[in-house]
Scaffold this motif. Sequence first.
Motif, PDB file in Angstrom:
ATOM      1  N   ARG A 173       0.854  -1.185   0.000  1.00  0.00           N
ATOM      2  CA  ARG A 173       0.000   0.000   0.000  1.00  0.00           C
ATOM      3  C   ARG A 173       0.891   1.238   0.000  1.00  0.00           C
TER       4      ARG A 173
ATOM      5  N   LYS B  16       5.320   2.201   0.003  1.00  0.00           N
ATOM      6  CA  LYS B  16       5.931   2.693  -1.239  1.00  0.00           C
ATOM      7  C   LYS B  16       6.570   4.063  -1.016  1.00  0.00           C
TER       8      LYS B  16
ATOM      9  N   SER C  48      -1.091  -2.786  -6.411  1.00  0.00           N
ATOM     10  CA  SER C  48      -0.993  -1.903  -5.251  1.00  0.00           C
ATOM     11  C   SER C  48      -2.360  -1.611  -4.641  1.00  0.00           C
TER      12      SER C  48
END
Lengths: 210, 210
Positions: free
Chosen positions: A46, A50, B78
Amino acid sequence: MLNAQSKDVHQCDSGWVPVYVDQEKSISLMSIGFLLEHPDDAVVWRGPKKNALIKQFASDVAWGDLDFLIVDTPPGTSDEHIATVDALRPFNPMGALLVTTPQAVSVGDVRRELTFCKKTGLRVIGIVENMSGYVCPHCTECTNIFSKGGGEELARLSGVPFLGCVPLDPLLSQSLEQGKDFVQEFPNSAAYPAISSIARQILDMASPRS
Amino acid sequence: MLNAQSKDVHQCDSGWVPVYVDQEKSISLMSIGFLLEHPDDAVVWRGPKKNALIKQFASDVAWGDLDFLIVDTPPGTSDEHIATVDALRPFNPMGALLVTTPQAVSVGDVRRELTFCKKTGLRVIGIVENMSGYVCPHCTECTNIFSKGGGEELARLSGVPFLGCVPLDPLLSQSLEQGKDFVQEFPNSAAYPAISSIARQILDMASPRS
């Protein structure tokens, strides 16, 4: 594309050592791909994770003296883009180069990226139109597989420089597939003059002639 | 692509009313694009806000009786993908259709998406190779602008169905640019048989003949 799939990232006293493409260390790379155990591993992360890694790539890599630091982002205006702009702001970046393809859906994405740059105070270096027309290698006729001119029109409307169109070019695709140096191997191909002119314009902006 | 840019989302007792593409309400749409004040607004949202909206799109839209719900995701593995899989899990989704282009970099992305599907327990309906070859309208010779066969090879290696190749087709691009119904207007074009065969295979999987 740069023939560096299997390379590893090492640690040194000043941080992560980037991956070098050649002996001369003319290009240094850093990518999450180098940190995965297997190339097929999915990075099911998530945003916050990142963002932390993007920050580390800016601060914890022993980049050394660089002429240019190029960050290749995914399309859009989300976590990756916010994190990159935040991480690089202290270094006063030259700006964002926006790449579109000719189709309206792609130009629409880039239009929103222009709004993002304005909001975050990031200068726009210019707009490039990629996949812009195709010269058939059999009959040398040029067709616009997608529409044409969307990038140039957007640049005109938004008052940012238009740096050029890069045509679809099987020799370019082939070079990228095989990790070959396109500029060295195919100076007579259709995409070469376009790419070379775009690079020259950016170099001129970076160090204007006195 | 569906000629719905300027439409608005309304509220009713049972939630948000989706945007209908035609009078017969045969296609209902929901997109963050319909919720923006201006089409050029950048959605500068981090993951948690995106996740919340994706959840709302599944739960708070008055979808009515649907034959199929299709979620078009960005590439990658993601926030958007985790949120979509989580939101739809209670409805026992048919699975994920993975679309690649022939180049190694794109096939690599899809290989990681296969890993993501395995990790999250999502069935893979199949793989499609898009932008697969180009038939020049002038000389009718076919060239592979990018490489060829990456999608089929990946399907074979990973044991999931390969559903077909969709060639680059200027008539398809033109339809999408102008919001025209490609299937109605260009049944003789290069991409038509490919798209039609892929759709038929998916319909057969959804309601197997007894």
